[in-house]
Write a protein that holds these residues in place. Sequence first.
Motif, PDB file in Angstrom:
ATOM      1  N   VAL B  45      44.937  29.787  10.889  1.00 14.10           N
ATOM      2  CA  VAL B  45      43.716  28.993  11.058  1.00 14.10           C
ATOM      3  C   VAL B  45      43.404  28.264   9.749  1.00 14.10           C
ATOM      4  O   VAL B  45      43.065  28.907   8.753  1.00 14.10           O
ATOM      5  CB  VAL B  45      42.520  29.902  11.424  1.00 14.10           C
ATOM      6  CG1 VAL B  45      41.244  29.082  11.590  1.00 14.10           C
ATOM      7  CG2 VAL B  45      42.808  30.692  12.693  1.00 14.10           C
ATOM      8  N   PRO B  46      43.526  26.951   9.714  1.00 15.54           N
ATOM      9  CA  PRO B  46      43.106  26.204   8.522  1.00 15.54           C
ATOM     10  C   PRO B  46      41.572  26.195   8.413  1.00 15.54           C
ATOM     11  O   PRO B  46      40.885  26.025   9.429  1.00 15.54           O
ATOM     12  CB  PRO B  46      43.626  24.785   8.770  1.00 15.54           C
ATOM     13  CG  PRO B  46      44.414  24.839  10.025  1.00 15.54           C
ATOM     14  CD  PRO B  46      44.018  26.067  10.767  1.00 15.54           C
ATOM     15  N   LEU B  47      41.087  26.387   7.214  1.00  9.65           N
ATOM     16  CA  LEU B  47      39.636  26.398   7.003  1.00  9.65           C
ATOM     17  C   LEU B  47      39.308  25.543   5.785  1.00  9.65           C
ATOM     18  O   LEU B  47      39.968  25.666   4.749  1.00  9.65           O
ATOM     19  CB  LEU B  47      39.144  27.833   6.748  1.00  9.65           C
ATOM     20  CG  LEU B  47      39.277  28.843   7.887  1.00  9.65           C
ATOM     21  CD1 LEU B  47      38.945  30.252   7.387  1.00  9.65           C
ATOM     22  CD2 LEU B  47      38.362  28.469   9.037  1.00  9.65           C
ATOM     23  N   PHE B  48      38.305  24.715   5.906  1.00  8.57           N
ATOM     24  CA  PHE B  48      37.837  23.959   4.765  1.00  8.57           C
ATOM     25  C   PHE B  48      36.673  24.696   4.109  1.00  8.57           C
ATOM     26  O   PHE B  48      35.742  25.120   4.795  1.00  8.57           O
ATOM     27  CB  PHE B  48      37.372  22.556   5.181  1.00  8.57           C
ATOM     28  CG  PHE B  48      38.498  21.580   5.322  1.00  8.57           C
ATOM     29  CD1 PHE B  48      39.035  20.972   4.200  1.00  8.57           C
ATOM     30  CD2 PHE B  48      39.034  21.286   6.562  1.00  8.57           C
ATOM     31  CE1 PHE B  48      40.081  20.073   4.308  1.00  8.57           C
ATOM     32  CE2 PHE B  48      40.083  20.391   6.695  1.00  8.57           C
ATOM     33  CZ  PHE B  48      40.613  19.783   5.561  1.00  8.57           C
ATOM     34  N   ALA B  49      36.744  24.822   2.797  1.00  4.37           N
ATOM     35  CA  ALA B  49      35.645  25.384   2.020  1.00  4.37           C
ATOM     36  C   ALA B  49      34.920  24.229   1.327  1.00  4.37           C
ATOM     37  O   ALA B  49      35.565  23.281   0.868  1.00  4.37           O
ATOM     38  CB  ALA B  49      36.168  26.361   0.984  1.00  4.37           C
TER      39      ALA B  49
END
Lengths: 102, 166
Positions: B45-49
């Motif tokens: 799962v790619p996640l942007f912070a």
Amino acid sequence: MNEPHKQQEGQGKEHGPQVTFEHVNSLAKVKLAADWDSLISALWEAAYSELGEPHRPDDRLQGADGSDLMGYLGLTLRQAQDQKILHGHHFQIVGPTGGASA
Amino acid sequence: MNATPPIQDVHAGRQAFARDLERYLDGRSLTELGWDRPDDLTLLVPLFAILPSGERDLYLLKLVFDYYPAHPPRAKFINPLTRDYQVGLDIMWVPRGEGMSDLGFHANYNNGGQLICSSMTAEFYEVQHHVEPGHVWVPGKHNFLSTIAAIRRGLVPAHYRGRTSA
């Protein structure tokens, strides 16, 4: 007075955006047609009703990006959008979790 | 109370992961969400912070379902180029958070490797972390989306402070 928001993709035809509530524990989702002047708290309660889920005392509301919305339940969608608190119209209902950063 | 160590059950994990993923997707594809399922026990799962400045950093979360659903998925941030995590080499792929009361990101927790310290990860129970009874993973109540939602809470401007550095 705020100018009406321009209609964008995903918005209802007349009033405001379509908002999505995701109930994390049940993996269920519901879409609601909202008014810009709807309170976030009222939309949250409407989502429970549509989902057929009880509002548990320790439930929390967060944005899809993970932002905590519990301090903003008294705002309208328009206010939350104008104050850049909302990034989209997708909400998640989550329960409490534990952990530590230390 | 302290968390009790999880027990691995690959067969149950495979079944429950397939069931819960299908239920969540509800007709959508993994591609639509930008997720990947390299095998029947793993979800990427790619996640942007988001930093307080608004700048965004990309992370890749790996969930492994071999303890699921009796326990949470194992969760780890990985190097998106190698799809692996090597202590020391890959710490920049672990976000740094602060001010989180219910979550911690550790690149090398007690020299035992990466730990996402949340009651929604299996590793939290492996290290037998202290946990409040109301925060314990409950099969049937919690699912992998609970894990992703809990981790996302540390990636918002209020808590995210950039990549981990040596």
